[in-house]
Design a protein around this motif. Structure first.
Motif, PDB file in Angstrom:
ATOM      1  N   ILE A 210       3.915 -49.886  -5.827  1.00 23.03           N
ATOM      2  CA  ILE A 210       5.012 -50.170  -6.517  1.00 23.03           C
ATOM      3  C   ILE A 210       5.462 -48.950  -7.195  1.00 23.03           C
ATOM      4  O   ILE A 210       4.978 -48.598  -7.938  1.00 23.03           O
ATOM      5  CB  ILE A 210       4.794 -51.631  -7.491  1.00 23.03           C
ATOM      6  N   ILE A 211       6.935 -48.751  -6.616  1.00 24.24           N
ATOM      7  CA  ILE A 211       7.240 -47.578  -7.759  1.00 24.24           C
ATOM      8  C   ILE A 211       8.638 -48.148  -8.377  1.00 24.24           C
ATOM      9  O   ILE A 211       9.388 -48.487  -8.063  1.00 24.24           O
ATOM     10  CB  ILE A 211       7.981 -46.276  -6.641  1.00 24.24           C
ATOM     11  N   GLU A 212       8.305 -48.114  -9.848  1.00 30.09           N
ATOM     12  CA  GLU A 212       9.388 -48.708 -10.833  1.00 30.09           C
ATOM     13  C   GLU A 212      10.262 -47.982 -10.977  1.00 30.09           C
ATOM     14  O   GLU A 212      10.502 -46.718 -10.607  1.00 30.09           O
ATOM     15  CB  GLU A 212       8.400 -49.247 -12.073  1.00 30.09           C
ATOM     16  N   ASP A 213      11.318 -48.421 -11.832  1.00 35.11           N
ATOM     17  CA  ASP A 213      12.488 -47.847 -12.191  1.00 35.11           C
ATOM     18  C   ASP A 213      12.093 -46.163 -12.688  1.00 35.11           C
ATOM     19  O   ASP A 213      11.479 -46.209 -13.872  1.00 35.11           O
ATOM     20  CB  ASP A 213      13.463 -48.361 -13.172  1.00 35.11           C
ATOM     21  N   LEU A 214      12.507 -45.137 -12.078  1.00 39.33           N
ATOM     22  CA  LEU A 214      11.874 -43.877 -12.702  1.00 39.33           C
ATOM     23  C   LEU A 214      12.953 -43.040 -13.341  1.00 39.33           C
ATOM     24  O   LEU A 214      12.913 -42.009 -13.711  1.00 39.33           O
ATOM     25  CB  LEU A 214      11.771 -43.108 -11.237  1.00 39.33           C
ATOM     26  N   GLY A 215      13.971 -43.785 -13.482  1.00 38.79           N
ATOM     27  CA  GLY A 215      15.164 -43.280 -14.469  1.00 38.79           C
ATOM     28  C   GLY A 215      16.095 -41.871 -13.720  1.00 38.79           C
ATOM     29  O   GLY A 215      16.451 -42.052 -12.386  1.00 38.79           O
ATOM     30  N   ALA A 243      14.371 -46.180  -8.456  1.00 39.07           N
ATOM     31  CA  ALA A 243      13.805 -45.515  -7.529  1.00 39.07           C
ATOM     32  C   ALA A 243      14.082 -45.436  -6.049  1.00 39.07           C
ATOM     33  O   ALA A 243      13.639 -44.869  -5.263  1.00 39.07           O
ATOM     34  CB  ALA A 243      12.175 -46.201  -7.756  1.00 39.07           C
ATOM     35  N   MET A 244      15.229 -46.459  -5.718  1.00 41.17           N
ATOM     36  CA  MET A 244      15.852 -46.571  -4.502  1.00 41.17           C
ATOM     37  C   MET A 244      16.793 -45.239  -4.050  1.00 41.17           C
ATOM     38  O   MET A 244      16.966 -45.286  -2.934  1.00 41.17           O
ATOM     39  CB  MET A 244      16.574 -47.513  -4.305  1.00 41.17           C
ATOM     40  N   ARG A 245      17.179 -44.458  -5.021  1.00 35.00           N
ATOM     41  CA  ARG A 245      17.903 -43.324  -4.685  1.00 35.00           C
ATOM     42  C   ARG A 245      17.288 -42.361  -3.904  1.00 35.00           C
ATOM     43  O   ARG A 245      18.039 -41.706  -3.147  1.00 35.00           O
ATOM     44  CB  ARG A 245      18.198 -42.548  -6.005  1.00 35.00           C
ATOM     45  N   ASP A 246      15.683 -42.235  -3.627  1.00 31.77           N
ATOM     46  CA  ASP A 246      15.203 -41.490  -2.851  1.00 31.77           C
ATOM     47  C   ASP A 246      15.009 -41.931  -1.474  1.00 31.77           C
ATOM     48  O   ASP A 246      14.677 -41.440  -0.573  1.00 31.77           O
ATOM     49  CB  ASP A 246      13.852 -40.989  -3.376  1.00 31.77           C
ATOM     50  N   LEU A 247      15.373 -43.441  -1.133  1.00 30.55           N
ATOM     51  CA  LEU A 247      14.930 -44.086   0.132  1.00 30.55           C
ATOM     52  C   LEU A 247      15.825 -43.357   1.230  1.00 30.55           C
ATOM     53  O   LEU A 247      15.410 -43.316   2.201  1.00 30.55           O
ATOM     54  CB  LEU A 247      15.155 -45.557  -0.018  1.00 30.55           C
ATOM     55  N   PRO A 248      17.304 -43.124   0.905  1.00 30.92           N
ATOM     56  CA  PRO A 248      17.942 -42.657   1.874  1.00 30.92           C
ATOM     57  C   PRO A 248      17.526 -41.278   2.551  1.00 30.92           C
ATOM     58  O   PRO A 248      17.724 -40.864   3.852  1.00 30.92           O
ATOM     59  CB  PRO A 248      19.472 -42.294   1.687  1.00 30.92           C
ATOM     60  N   ALA A 249      16.874 -40.541   1.707  1.00 28.81           N
ATOM     61  CA  ALA A 249      16.182 -39.349   2.178  1.00 28.81           C
ATOM     62  C   ALA A 249      14.887 -39.407   2.758  1.00 28.81           C
ATOM     63  O   ALA A 249      14.468 -38.622   3.694  1.00 28.81           O
ATOM     64  CB  ALA A 249      15.918 -38.351   1.075  1.00 28.81           C
ATOM     65  N   ILE A 250      14.089 -40.438   2.224  1.00 27.04           N
ATOM     66  CA  ILE A 250      12.675 -40.324   3.057  1.00 27.04           C
ATOM     67  C   ILE A 250      12.864 -41.269   4.261  1.00 27.04           C
ATOM     68  O   ILE A 250      12.345 -41.114   5.278  1.00 27.04           O
ATOM     69  CB  ILE A 250      11.905 -41.676   2.118  1.00 27.04           C
ATOM     70  N   PHE A 251      13.769 -42.355   4.373  1.00 32.89           N
ATOM     71  CA  PHE A 251      13.830 -43.182   5.744  1.00 32.89           C
ATOM     72  C   PHE A 251      15.450 -43.054   6.129  1.00 32.89           C
ATOM     73  O   PHE A 251      16.149 -44.112   5.808  1.00 32.89           O
ATOM     74  CB  PHE A 251      13.831 -44.460   5.415  1.00 32.89           C
ATOM     75  N   PRO A 252      15.883 -41.942   6.655  1.00 29.48           N
ATOM     76  CA  PRO A 252      17.237 -41.789   7.161  1.00 29.48           C
ATOM     77  C   PRO A 252      17.957 -42.973   8.012  1.00 29.48           C
ATOM     78  O   PRO A 252      17.031 -43.404   8.689  1.00 29.48           O
ATOM     79  CB  PRO A 252      17.223 -40.704   7.996  1.00 29.48           C
ATOM     80  N   MET A 253      18.839 -43.638   7.702  1.00 31.91           N
ATOM     81  CA  MET A 253      19.729 -44.500   8.503  1.00 31.91           C
ATOM     82  C   MET A 253      19.050 -45.867   8.281  1.00 31.91           C
ATOM     83  O   MET A 253      19.414 -46.871   8.997  1.00 31.91           O
ATOM     84  CB  MET A 253      19.747 -44.081  10.079  1.00 31.91           C
TER      85      MET A 253
END
Length: 437
Positions: A210-215, A243-253
């Motif tokens: 679980i990756i919580e809100d990382l600010g 923490a969701m800001r990194d998701l488009p870079a980790i899992f494109p599309m």
């Protein structure tokens, strides 16, 4: 043929070749682009068909349950004590006759069942969760959507700050309330451990991360790649808020995000996906307070929304998930600790569903077939294959034996008889064999 005609002839002859090469190059580049954007084959949940009989136990997960939060802790404790738990996945709801409902009742929300258990072990665990409601099955029934859970989930929580003075971790507090053991660390320490040992580290040694809100903290490129590899291998992740800001870079599309003003109120609608992450029984509409970053559609065609609202010309996804390889990624566009009433209860259930998640089942070989080509029942040993046919008879080959070899053979037989008459026969002597007691 004049010079101009020869030039025209060469141009007409070469033009199809050039066009063919151009089209082949375009097709190749399209194939390379599609290969780069293609996603791995996902592993779906697997359900079994099995009967439940008199004496089995039911742990309700709807309004029949006195303590829903502690119910997840009870199931996790049973799994830690090597007791297999079965969850009935709805909808539709299962109708079960129990000691509390002798004429039968609908058990919604994904009830858990215990069958073939050790009474001594189960009674000892139940005594530690006295507030949890448990019913006894009083009549045989069969379910075709049984989610088998054999092992406890190892949970790891990644926070922004170690001290609770600066950050109140909803995940850790909920795990403690459910009496589920877990581990936690800061994002700084986890990234450092991963950079030093990409093979053995918290994200590879646990089942649910679980990756919580990382600010304002952003994950480094190396750690992003490590998350993708972990999900491919079967690890499950939950991303909350920023923490969701990194998701488009980790899992494109796979997912789109949008930045909003924090604490925006919406009336969201709940939807059952028919799988374990969405098991829930309660109001279908509820008030939600958003975090600063939310997931929106359009996105991955396999993205499963569980809670959403229409806004900004799209769907704001407050709770959704998608599969990636053998693992799963779940995203929450809300701060769980800021929710109230029905939404707070739903937040706890979303987390609880993941705390008792079954590992991905390995692919099973196809069932053996009978002589008539029909699959045999489970557990049947297939008959031995028929013996191979005998080899075809060989054609004798004609041979010619020279006369000198024939006479030499006769001479050898006569010489052997003369030598055999001069050899004294050997007399067999019996030896006694001693056997140790």
């Amino acid at each position: 043929m004049t010079r101009n005609n020869r030039k025209h002839y060469r141009f007409v002859t070469i033009l199809p070749i050039v066009l063919g090469i151009f089209l082949a190059t375009v097709i190749l580049l399209q194939g390379m682009a599609s290969a780069q954007t293609s996603r791995p084959i996902s592993v779906r949940e697997r359900y079994e068909t099995m009967p439940f009989s008199i004496g089995d136990l039911v742990i309700p997960m709807d309004d029949k349950q006195n303590d829903t939060i502690k119910s997840f802790g009870l199931v996790h404790a049973l799994l830690r004590n090597e007791t297999i738990c079965y969850r009935l996945i709805g909808p539709p709801d299962a109708t079960i006759k129990t000691d509390k409902f002798p004429f039968g009742a609908n058990y919604s929300g994904g009830p858990f069942l215990l069958s073939g258990y050790d009474p001594e072990v189960v009674n000892d665990v139940l005594a530690r969760f006295p507030s949890v409601t448990v019913h006894n099955v009083t009549s045989l029934f069969i379910s075709t959507r049984v989610y088998k859970i054999e092992l406890p989930t190892n949970v790891f929580v990644i926070t922004r700050e170690q001290s609770t003075i600066y950050q109140n971790s909803f995940s850790i507090g909920l795990l403690d309330e459910m009496n589920i053991p877990s581990k936690n660390d800061t994002i700084w320490d986890v990234e450092w451990q991963f950079s030093n040992d990409p093979v053995s580290n918290p994200i590879m040694d646990n089942d649910l991360i679980i990756i919580e809100d990382l600010g304002a903290i952003e994950l480094n490129q190396e750690f992003r790649k490590g998350i993708e590899i972990a999900v491919l291998a079967g690890k499950n992740f939950v991303f909350i808020g920023k923490a969701m800001r990194d998701l488009p870079a980790i899992f494109p599309m796979c997912l789109s995000t949008k930045t909003l003003n924090e604490n925006v109120n919406f009336i969201a609608e709940f939807r059952h996906t028919g799988e374990s992450p969405s098991q829930y029984s309660g109001p279908m509409s509820m008030n939600v307070t958003t975090s600063a970053v939310v997931a929106i559609t359009p996105g991955y065609e396999d993205l499963q929304p569980m809670l959403w609202a229409e806004a900004y010309g799209a769907q704001v996804l407050f709770a959704s998930y998608f599969r990636y390889g053998k693992g799963m990624v779940e995203v929450f566009s809300f701060d769980p600790e800021r929710q109230t009433e029905a939404m707070y209860n739903l937040s706890c259930i979303f987390f609880g569903n993941r705390f008792v998640q079954a590992p991905p089942a390995p692919l099973q070989p196809p069932p053996p077939l009978g002589t008539n080509g029909i699959p045999l029942p489970t557990g049947t040993v297939p008959p031995p294959p028929p013996p191979p046919p005998p080899p075809p008879p060989s054609v004798p080959m004609a041979t010619t034996i020279p006369a000198q070899y024939l006479f030499a053979g006769f001479a050898g037989v006569a010489l052997g008889d003369r030598l055999k008459s001069k050899v004294k026969p050997k007399i067999g002597i019996r030896h006694k064999i001693k056997v140790r007691a």
